[in-house]
Design a protein around this motif. Structure first.
Motif, short mmCIF file in Angstrom:
data_model
loop_
_atom_site.label_atom_id
_atom_site.label_comp_id
_atom_site.label_asym_id
_atom_site.label_seq_id
_atom_site.Cartn_x
_atom_site.Cartn_y
_atom_site.Cartn_z
N SER A 122 11.67 3.35 0.35
CA SER A 122 10.48 4.17 0.55
C SER A 122 10.55 4.99 1.83
CB SER A 122 9.22 3.29 0.57
OG SER A 122 9.25 2.40 1.67
N ARG A 146 1.18 4.21 -2.77
CA ARG A 146 0.91 5.60 -2.37
C ARG A 146 1.99 6.55 -2.85
NH1 ARG A 146 0.59 5.98 3.65
NH2 ARG A 146 0.43 8.20 3.21
N LEU A 181 0.89 7.36 -6.27
CA LEU A 181 -0.35 8.13 -6.31
C LEU A 181 -0.19 9.54 -5.77
CD1 LEU A 181 -2.85 5.34 -5.19
CD2 LEU A 181 -2.56 6.27 -7.49
N THR A 182 0.71 9.74 -4.80
CA THR A 182 0.88 11.07 -4.20
C THR A 182 1.86 11.94 -4.96
OG1 THR A 182 2.55 10.16 -2.69
CG2 THR A 182 0.29 10.31 -1.87
N TYR A 197 10.15 6.46 -6.27
CA TYR A 197 9.08 6.65 -7.25
C TYR A 197 9.30 5.76 -8.47
CZ TYR A 197 6.62 8.58 -11.22
OH TYR A 197 5.85 8.69 -12.36
N ARG A 233 0.82 -1.21 0.00
CA ARG A 233 0.00 0.00 0.00
C ARG A 233 0.86 1.26 0.00
NH1 ARG A 233 -2.51 -1.13 4.15
NH2 ARG A 233 -1.46 0.19 5.67
N ASN A 234 1.91 1.28 0.85
CA ASN A 234 2.79 2.46 0.92
C ASN A 234 3.55 2.69 -0.37
OD1 ASN A 234 2.10 3.33 3.46
ND2 ASN A 234 3.70 2.15 4.50
N TRP A 245 9.00 8.94 2.52
CA TRP A 245 8.05 9.33 3.56
C TRP A 245 8.70 10.21 4.61
CZ3 TRP A 245 3.58 9.11 1.78
CH2 TRP A 245 3.16 8.09 0.93
#
Length: 565
Positions: free
Chosen positions: A315, A6, A9-10, A146, A2-3, A319
């Protein structure tokens, strides 16, 4: 997972969706090519009665557009499918590459702008190394995260198309391929968790090391002067050792994923193939295509797992930068004042109180700083001199009382415009490892060499700058190490004067100078009071003697000192 998704998507900008659409088209084109393999093989082997539903679909589709299902046409479709896939994957990767660079640029720009706009207290609790690490290593790793997230999504889409093709060849084949791929993912999932934890540790250890290095380089002179650098190096060794452990764990999990995955993959494909073959009555062409599709599906799902493992390892950097940006955004400085500032009469502190947490610094202090004069603040360490300057700059909010600027409360003043009227020379001045010109203009392209020279002349610095090997283009060295203390002070003063400030604030600008240089600089500062309002913190006699007004600060408040004292 999921992360990782994201991250994709972000990411701002439309290019990512162009990449996704291109990947979907590429997957569809490859699926058409794969589906055409079955009728191609049966035609090549002379089997005209191919019962496969996929073959029927391909032949009927060709008939609808008026093309014969002969060997040449089928072969052309396979080649076209592979070619179209390659073209659209290249289009997708082109957009991904551009966006990858944009991600690092966006994060760096957002971080710098948000950090520049935070309240002053944010900097008092924030290690500089954390921001430096985010701007350099973490931003680069964020761009890599990314890229890996996009590759992960691309492989996921590819896997989905393979499962769909397998379903049309045989629903049972699709089920076997899907179950086999999921088993592979489940078996290797612990390695993904190890990579995630190792990636977080590695990023945290790197940040600690960069922070420590940043602090050390700022204090390297006293360390060498006291022969303490060797002891400090042992402290670095400890941090480096922890970083090495984190890197080893991540590398081990990556190698384990690569080497364990292959035998498990072959075993699962073999079992899946035998299970499908033994339960279906099929011909050789269909068997070959099924084997190919099964291998591609399960291998691609294995790649999904491998890419996920690599992505989760980096990742943490993405974050971390996003959290830092959000932290800074949450502590954005309030600049809501609307009144345009002026300074024609005075700045007045009226019963001002202020505390750092539970520690009171100013208690109902009142004083007046008249316009176009030199006011000097003296007093023991901790008496609140620098706090008064910080409050005048609007870096802190008062606990009680008011600061009036030409009779208007500072809270109503446009703080950005007010600071634009100020020239400031801090006690711990820092020159950049750049030219004299860049240090005076701070890189502002709107400021000319003529303006820099005028500021240097006003600060009494032009004479020595003119004699430097390259004049304004001379590199001053790290923190101005190629210049004397007096020369650094004068360049810092020129930096404050180039913006033609109304208010000039000087914090212990003569503290590190010899008596002769101090007296000369004090005289120069006093001469500036004819055109500027000057507030200076100083304990040195030369500047105090030049003052028009002197305040002695203590816990009891601010006492106006008679010049005779």
């Amino acid at each position: 997972m999921r992360n990782v998704l994201r991250i994709f998507l972000t990411t701002p900008g439309p290019a990512k969706w162009t990449a996704v659409i291109s990947l979907i088209v590429a997957g569809f084109a490859e699926s058409i090519g794969l589906a055409t393999l079955l009728p191609l093989l049966t035609t090549a082997m002379g089997d005209a009665n191919d019962p496969s539903p996929v073959s029927r679909m391909v032949r009927e589709g060709l008939a609808m557009i008026g093309l014969p299902a002969d060997l040449e046409i089928l072969l052309a479709i396979v080649v076209l499918g592979v070619t179209v896939k390659a073209v659209f994957v290249m289009i997708a990767m082109r957009h991904v590459s551009y966006t990858m660079a944009d991600v690092a640029t966006y994060l760096r720009t957002a971080l710098v702008r948000n950090v520049a706009a935070v309240e002053w207290r944010y900097f008092t609790h924030q290690p500089v190394g954390r921001i430096a690490n985010a701007l350099s290593l973490d931003a680069n790793n964020s761009a890599r995260a990314y890229l890996l997230a996009t590759m992960f999504l691309a492989t996921l889409i590819q896997s989905a198309f393979y499962v769909v093709v397998a379903f049309f060849v045989s629903p049972r084949l699709a089920l076997v391929a899907f179950v086999t791929g999921m088993l592979l993912i489940l078996v290797l999932q612990p390695l993904v968790r190890i990579s995630r934890k190792a990636g977080k540790r590695q990023r945290a250890r790197t940040e600690e090391l960069v922070t420590l290095l940043s602090d050390t380089m700022g204090n390297i002179k006293p360390l060498k002067a006291m022969a303490r650098q060797e002891h400090f190096a042992h402290f670095f060794d400890e941090k480096i050792s922890l970083l090495r452990t984190a890197i080893r764990r991540e590398a081990l999990s990556n190698l384990a994923m690569k080497n364990i995955r292959e035998p498990i993959l072959v075993m699962l494909i073999a079992v899946g193939f035998l299970a499908t073959r033994n339960s279906l009555e099929i011909g050789v062409p269909e068997l070959l295509v099924m084997a190919l599709i099964l291998q591609k599906t399960v291998s691609t799902m294995g790649r999904v797992q491998q890419q996920l493992q690599t992505a989760v390892a980096v990742s943490a950097a993405y974050w971390s930068v996003r959290r830092l940006i959000e932290e800074a955004a949450d502590q954005r400085e309030d600049l809501s004042g609307e009144v345009a500032p002026t300074l024609r009469t005075a700045c007045v502190f009226d019963n001002v109180s202020f505390a750092y947490g539970d520690e009171p610094v100013l208690d109902r202090v009142s004083l007046e700083l008249p316009a176009r004069s030199l006011t000097v603040l003296t007093g023991a360490s901790g008496s609140g001199k620098t706090t008064i300057i910080d409050l005048l700059l609007g870096l802190h909010r008062l606990d009680s009382g008011e600061i009036l600027i030409d009779g208007i409360p500072q809270s109503r003043i446009d703080l950005r415009a007010w600071r634009g009227m100020i020239g400031y020379v801090p006690q711990e001045l820092t020159l950049f490892h750049d030219t004299v010109l860049a240090n005076v203009t701070l890189g502002d392209p709107a400021m000319t060499e003529a303006e820099a020279r005028a500021a240097l002349e006003a600060a009494g610095a032009w004479d020595f700058v003119e004699r430097l090997p390259k004049g304004l283009q001379t590199i001053v060295g790290e923190r101005g190490s190629q210049l004397s203390g007096g020369q650094r002070q004068r360049i810092a003063l020129a930096r404050a004067l180039i913006g033609k400030p109304t208010l000039l604030i000087l914090d212990e600008v003569t503290s590190a100078l010899d008596p002769e240089t101090e007296a000369a600089l004090a005289t120069k500062i006093h001469s500036l009071a004819a055109e500027h309002t000057i507030v200076a913190i100083s304990h040195n006699r030369a500047l105090v003697e030049q003052a028009d007004r002197i305040y002695d600060l203590s816990r009891a408040g601010a006492r106006l000192v008679d010049a005779a004292e």
